[in-house]
Design an enzyme around this catalytic site. Structure first.
Site, PDB file in Angstrom:
ATOM      1  N   SER B  39      52.692 -48.824 -37.517  1.00 50.56           N
ATOM      2  CA  SER B  39      52.842 -49.756 -38.626  1.00 50.56           C
ATOM      3  C   SER B  39      53.247 -48.990 -39.882  1.00 50.56           C
ATOM      4  O   SER B  39      53.721 -47.849 -39.785  1.00 50.56           O
ATOM      5  CB  SER B  39      51.548 -50.546 -38.847  1.00 50.56           C
ATOM      6  OG  SER B  39      51.750 -51.592 -39.778  1.00 50.56           O
ATOM      7  N   ASN B  40      53.087 -49.594 -41.036  1.00 47.00           N
ATOM      8  CA  ASN B  40      53.444 -48.929 -42.290  1.00 47.00           C
ATOM      9  C   ASN B  40      52.545 -49.432 -43.412  1.00 47.00           C
ATOM     10  O   ASN B  40      51.764 -50.369 -43.218  1.00 47.00           O
ATOM     11  CB  ASN B  40      54.929 -49.138 -42.606  1.00 47.00           C
ATOM     12  CG  ASN B  40      55.244 -50.585 -42.851  1.00 47.00           C
ATOM     13  OD1 ASN B  40      54.811 -51.177 -43.821  1.00 47.00           O
ATOM     14  ND2 ASN B  40      55.988 -51.195 -41.914  1.00 47.00           N
ATOM     15  N   HIS B  41      52.676 -48.801 -44.580  1.00 43.33           N
ATOM     16  CA  HIS B  41      51.707 -49.019 -45.656  1.00 43.33           C
ATOM     17  C   HIS B  41      52.027 -50.191 -46.576  1.00 43.33           C
ATOM     18  O   HIS B  41      51.491 -50.250 -47.678  1.00 43.33           O
ATOM     19  CB  HIS B  41      51.571 -47.746 -46.490  1.00 43.33           C
ATOM     20  CG  HIS B  41      50.825 -46.649 -45.790  1.00 43.33           C
ATOM     21  ND1 HIS B  41      49.487 -46.737 -45.489  1.00 43.33           N
ATOM     22  CD2 HIS B  41      51.224 -45.452 -45.327  1.00 43.33           C
ATOM     23  CE1 HIS B  41      49.099 -45.635 -44.877  1.00 43.33           C
ATOM     24  NE2 HIS B  41      50.140 -44.829 -44.758  1.00 43.33           N
ATOM     25  N   SER B  42      52.902 -51.105 -46.172  1.00 45.85           N
ATOM     26  CA  SER B  42      53.192 -52.253 -47.038  1.00 45.85           C
ATOM     27  C   SER B  42      51.930 -53.081 -47.271  1.00 45.85           C
ATOM     28  O   SER B  42      51.225 -53.436 -46.330  1.00 45.85           O
ATOM     29  CB  SER B  42      54.259 -53.129 -46.374  1.00 45.85           C
ATOM     30  OG  SER B  42      54.412 -54.323 -47.105  1.00 45.85           O
ATOM     31  N   ALA B 105      58.135 -55.022 -44.850  1.00 46.89           N
ATOM     32  CA  ALA B 105      58.495 -53.690 -44.372  1.00 46.89           C
ATOM     33  C   ALA B 105      58.477 -53.758 -42.849  1.00 46.89           C
ATOM     34  O   ALA B 105      57.462 -53.496 -42.199  1.00 46.89           O
ATOM     35  CB  ALA B 105      57.509 -52.651 -44.896  1.00 46.89           C
TER      36      ALA B 105
END
Lengths: 230, 230
Positions: B39-42, B105
């Protein structure tokens, strides 16, 4: 969790007074680049409930937690971390402790080298993610010279739950291992069905709230210390 | 966000009444197995603020959101999704719309095949993570026959921010692109410094709250529709 902490506190049980307990909880987050990461679905609920239950029995509790959105239970010192390496470093720094309960879902692997800039999507297709093994926090704690007297591991399994858990207890060198079957959707849920694996056998507990699992486990832990006054 | 939504609502601006806007927000979560994901930090904050600002101008807003812990703004219909493929499917199903603002994101890649059971740690070392490219939601929406009239993309960049963003606007085929430099720690923060890239040029806005960025962008969007009564 707050309600449970208050209920537990009202019990005025001081059976773990003077004991220091480490509790790890939540996922770890392993960066691939400044934006992307590898993680897992641990909610931290079971670990936070155990921290609350141990504190309610008078223990000094250090909760080492990956990023979750839960409130820190009353009377618990919480250190937030991102990666497995950070979590291990904080655990070691927090020793000595008589008790360690490792509920965190530590990423087994991390990117060999996290990219400094955001990895760009190119026409050459997806990047190859080279992974390396993370330190094993449970096994590392079990092998330390100043090892906590009672170390409890957790195993989230999807297949052959009990067989894998019995083998894991041996392999890690922990005293007790709590096995739960994550096929049942335990991640993020409020209830849990677990088996407690000790040197002497396997107990499967009925399904109950995570706060009740925490209370029952804290009771078992305090039994060990009450029956062995130092 | 709630306070801003109320303030915006009090403005009683109906410049986007009768318009349907899609807003995507937050990260996507791409499973590797039942436990692990990429995943990502959005944080979703910018996208949720834009959804609120468009709704405050009278638009009918469908917010398609990855897993975040934010409250859905007043008057906004929110559909929660996990993966890029789910997000694209929900966007397509929500059409027609006059406006699409793609702040999510979206993971560029996913595991080629998510494992059915938890991937075990073996003595043979870390597994090889074979990735494949995810659908490009922004580019896909831009190429649809029933494409929204105004499509706004977002670009989170860590290097050569404006050059990358100008190229990205062309490549994706979107009308406007909002570039932000995520080296500045914008993920999860309440403030943002962005540049708006259109066909006619680049405007760099002063640093402001994400709700103010949302308000300014919603104003610009409503200017387009006010000046072109259908």
């Amino acid at each position: 969790v707050i309600r449970d902490a208050i209920l537990e506190a009202l019990a005025s049980d001081h059976s773990l007074a003077g004991r220091h307990a480490l509790v790890t909880a939540g996922p770890t987050v392993e960066p691939l680049d400044p934006v992307r990461f590898l993680s897992n679905h641990s909610s931290g609920k079971q670990g936070y409930a155990i921290a609350a239950a141990l504190a309610a029995r008078g223990a000094k509790v250090t909760l080492i937690s990956g990023p979750v959105t839960l409130s820190v239970p009353a009377g618990v010192v919480c250190v937030k971390v991102q990666t497995a390496r950070e979590m291990l470093g904080v655990c070691e720094a927090a020793l000595p402790a008589e008790i360690a309960v490792c509920t965190a879902a530590v990423s087994d692997w991390r990117a060999k080298a996290a990219a400094q800039g955001k990895i760009k999507k190119t026409s050459e297709g997806p990047p190859v993610l080279e992974l390396v093994e993370n330190p094993d926090i449970l096994a590392t704690l079990c092998r330390l010279a100043n090892r906590p007297k009672l170390i409890v591991g957790f195993a989230a399994e999807t297949d052959d739950v009990l067989d894998n858990a019995v083998a894991k207890r041996q392999r890690k060198g922990c005293d007790w291992l709590v096995a739960n079957d994550v096929r049942r959707g335990v991640f993020g849920a409020d209830r849990n069905l677990v088996s407690l694996i000790t040197e002497t056998g396997i107990e499967t507990w009925p399904e109950m709230d995570k706060s009740q699992v925490a209370g029952k486990l804290a009771q078992r832990i305090s039994d060990v210390f009450v029956s062995s006054i130092p």
